[in-house]
Structures are given as C-alpha cells and as structure tokens.
Motif scaffolding. Sequence first.
Motif, PDB file in Angstrom:
ATOM      1  N   GLY A  17     -24.137  -1.035  91.670  1.00  0.00           N
ATOM      2  CA  GLY A  17     -22.858  -1.210  90.993  1.00  0.00           C
ATOM      3  C   GLY A  17     -22.394   0.061  90.308  1.00  0.00           C
ATOM      4  N   PRO A  18     -21.084   0.157  90.030  1.00  0.00           N
ATOM      5  CA  PRO A  18     -20.544   1.342  89.340  1.00  0.00           C
ATOM      6  C   PRO A  18     -21.121   1.474  87.936  1.00  0.00           C
ATOM      7  CG  PRO A  18     -18.892  -0.405  89.482  1.00  0.00           C
ATOM      8  CD  PRO A  18     -20.035  -0.835  90.334  1.00  0.00           C
ATOM      9  N   LEU A  19     -21.285   2.728  87.484  1.00  0.00           N
ATOM     10  CA  LEU A  19     -21.955   3.011  86.218  1.00  0.00           C
ATOM     11  C   LEU A  19     -21.012   3.648  85.207  1.00  0.00           C
ATOM     12  CD1 LEU A  19     -25.145   4.584  87.832  1.00  0.00           C
ATOM     13  CD2 LEU A  19     -24.960   2.279  86.866  1.00  0.00           C
ATOM     14  N   VAL A  20     -21.349   3.524  83.936  1.00  0.00           N
ATOM     15  CA  VAL A  20     -20.580   4.192  82.891  1.00  0.00           C
ATOM     16  C   VAL A  20     -20.839   5.695  82.966  1.00  0.00           C
ATOM     17  CG1 VAL A  20     -20.676   2.192  81.356  1.00  0.00           C
ATOM     18  CG2 VAL A  20     -22.409   3.990  81.158  1.00  0.00           C
ATOM     19  N   GLU A  21     -19.969   6.450  82.350  1.00  0.00           N
ATOM     20  CA  GLU A  21     -20.181   7.891  82.264  1.00  0.00           C
ATOM     21  C   GLU A  21     -21.269   8.183  81.226  1.00  0.00           C
ATOM     22  OE1 GLU A  21     -18.734  10.279  84.113  1.00  0.00           O
ATOM     23  OE2 GLU A  21     -17.725   8.700  85.262  1.00  0.00           O
ATOM     24  N   GLY A  22     -22.006   9.242  81.432  1.00  0.00           N
ATOM     25  CA  GLY A  22     -23.035   9.616  80.479  1.00  0.00           C
ATOM     26  C   GLY A  22     -23.408  11.067  80.658  1.00  0.00           C
ATOM     27  N   PRO A  61     -22.256   5.653  72.007  1.00  0.00           N
ATOM     28  CA  PRO A  61     -22.472   4.212  72.123  1.00  0.00           C
ATOM     29  C   PRO A  61     -23.648   3.880  73.049  1.00  0.00           C
ATOM     30  CG  PRO A  61     -20.141   4.707  72.214  1.00  0.00           C
ATOM     31  CD  PRO A  61     -20.841   6.024  72.246  1.00  0.00           C
ATOM     32  N   TYR A  62     -24.190   2.686  72.846  1.00  0.00           N
ATOM     33  CA  TYR A  62     -25.433   2.277  73.512  1.00  0.00           C
ATOM     34  C   TYR A  62     -25.403   2.483  75.023  1.00  0.00           C
ATOM     35  CZ  TYR A  62     -29.363  -0.724  74.873  1.00  0.00           C
ATOM     36  OH  TYR A  62     -30.526  -1.214  75.422  1.00  0.00           O
ATOM     37  N   VAL A 119     -25.740  -0.091  81.415  1.00  0.00           N
ATOM     38  CA  VAL A 119     -25.242   1.138  82.046  1.00  0.00           C
ATOM     39  C   VAL A 119     -24.187   0.855  83.111  1.00  0.00           C
ATOM     40  CG1 VAL A 119     -27.374   2.394  81.614  1.00  0.00           C
ATOM     41  CG2 VAL A 119     -27.062   1.238  83.809  1.00  0.00           C
ATOM     42  N   TYR A 120     -24.019  -0.399  83.505  1.00  0.00           N
ATOM     43  CA  TYR A 120     -23.006  -0.717  84.521  1.00  0.00           C
ATOM     44  C   TYR A 120     -21.612  -0.739  83.898  1.00  0.00           C
ATOM     45  CZ  TYR A 120     -26.990  -1.895  87.406  1.00  0.00           C
ATOM     46  OH  TYR A 120     -28.164  -1.823  88.117  1.00  0.00           O
TER      47      TYR A 120
END
Length: 328
Positions: free
Chosen positions: A112-117, A125-126, A99-100
Amino acid sequence: MKLLMLGGTEFVGRAVVEAALERGWEVTVFHRGRHAPPAGVTSLLGDRTTGPEGLAALAAGSWDAVVDTWSAAPSAVRDAARLLAGRVGRYVYVSSRSVYAWPPAAGLDEDGPLVEGSPDAGDVPYAEAKRGGELAVTEAFGTDRALLVRAGLIVGPYENIGRLPWWLGRIARGGPVLAPGPAALPIQYIDGRDLAEWTLDAVAAGLSGPYNLVSPPGHTTMGELLDACVRVTGAGAELRWTDPETLLVAGVEPWTELPVWLPPGEMYDAMHTADVSRALAAGLRCRPVEETVADTWAWLESIGGVPPHRPDRPPVGLSAAREAELLA
C-alpha cells in the motif's frame, strides 16, 4: 544467536528479550537505566536522544541481529543503524501500520501507499517518525538486511499504553460496564509475546522487508475480548452493549475513551482489517484471546493492579463520572 536489543526493559522490547533468553540466545540490552533489564543479559547504558555521543557504549561489539522499537525522532534510528551497519547482520525495526498513507484501504497489504518520511527528521508526528525510521534502517542495511515489522495494536503483559489494562481494571470494579458494540465486531491486535516469537523466528530465517503483524481477520471480536475480561477478573461485571450510533451521538471518542474499539467505517478499516497473509506464510501464530487477557490480568495483579504508563502517551479510558452519565 547474539542479539542486541535497543531498549528491552519495557513492553515489546522486554518481550523480545525474554523470548530470546528462553531460546538460549546471548542478549545485550542497550538502555537508559530507567528500568532494570531482565536477568541474564549484558547491560549497556546510553541515551540515544543526546545524539551519536549517546551511543558510545555500542562503539565495539558484533551481533547477529539488532531489534529496535524506537518511535520518536528518526535521526536516532539513523545514527544507531549507521554505527552498527558493519557489525550487525540484520536490523529489525518494529515499525507500525501507521506508515500507510491515510486512509488505508480495508484489507491493505504491505504494498500500500506510504506516508512521506525522512531518516534525518527530528521530532515529527508518529506516522512520519515510524516511516523515517524504516528509511533509516533500509539506507544503512539495504533491503536484504532490513526487517520492518509493521505492528498494529499491541497488547499483553507489560503493556504501558493502558488499553487492555484499562478494560481489565474497569471490569474488575464490577457493576454495569458500558460496552461498545456491536459485540460481534472483529478486531485485530498482536500479543507482544507473539510479536516477539515471530520476530525472532524471522531473524533466524533471514527474512527481510516489510510485514504487517497483527492477528488474522476473525481471530477474535470485541465481545470475546470483554467477555474474557469478565471471566478472568471474576468480578461479575454486567456488560451493557451499546450500538455505535448511540455512542457517537453522545460524543464518545472511539479508541481513546473506549480503548481498542472503533465503530465500522474508515478508522475501523484502517486498524482492524489488515492483510497479514505474508506474516502468516512466514509462521505467525497468535495465541487465543483468553490467554492474552488472563496473562495480562495475572501480570497486573502481580504489580498491585496499577499498570506502568509511558509519559509520552496520553491516558486512555472513560472517567467513572462520564461512564455513569452515559449509562444513565
């Protein structure tokens, strides 16, 4: 404690269920019926991929906690979380360090910075799926009742991805084995049983928020992992250590063709250098690599040497012909 496990018949879910039963907890397993659940649980059947109607078996009942390992559409997590929010004390979502945002820095902690969701997403994508699942749980249960277990590489008995089973199977065949160096390169993973024990301890302690969950830096190395495979199989295999540059020039795919291994660099930093200070402070204990390898080998032998494999994950490992070519 009363535990609801969404899944619970394979790998991580099964490890959680078995650990809870050993503690004397009352366990309910909600699953699709494709595999038999462990003895001693209450079994509820349903299929969350069909939408809210697939959760009908969960329409009644209350539990102290629910554990969810879902890794597909976040909307399935959303539907379950909304349905259970008023009847479950705590929602544990087994997420992922994926998720980072890429590339995660070496030594990254939970801030830490995270992916968009999105909790409403379908097939994505996973990394986005896991982040969407986190958001779905937090939206329904709030930050004080949502525990996000950001696991790294998971190995151990019941593994249905094939990474450690592939190494054990290959080394059991004996002969010269292509071993990706350097042997002293530290690696991080979590035994599924250690994940289960820590998770149940965290539930009992009322923990919430995100936790990186892998072994601490320096727990073991690639060399120690493969040496343990040689010892427990007793096959007399000869590890031929090969430097990363040679393997990469030859076109070897790290992680997939040679499971677990990543050469030093960006991907290695992302997978094998996580900061797990928070989980350690909350009681994380990781068993020795020798125990994880020996128990996985014993499990493989008990089922005839052929591990189960998730149909939604690609197979891993070098073919015999490709390895022979590289060794030559």
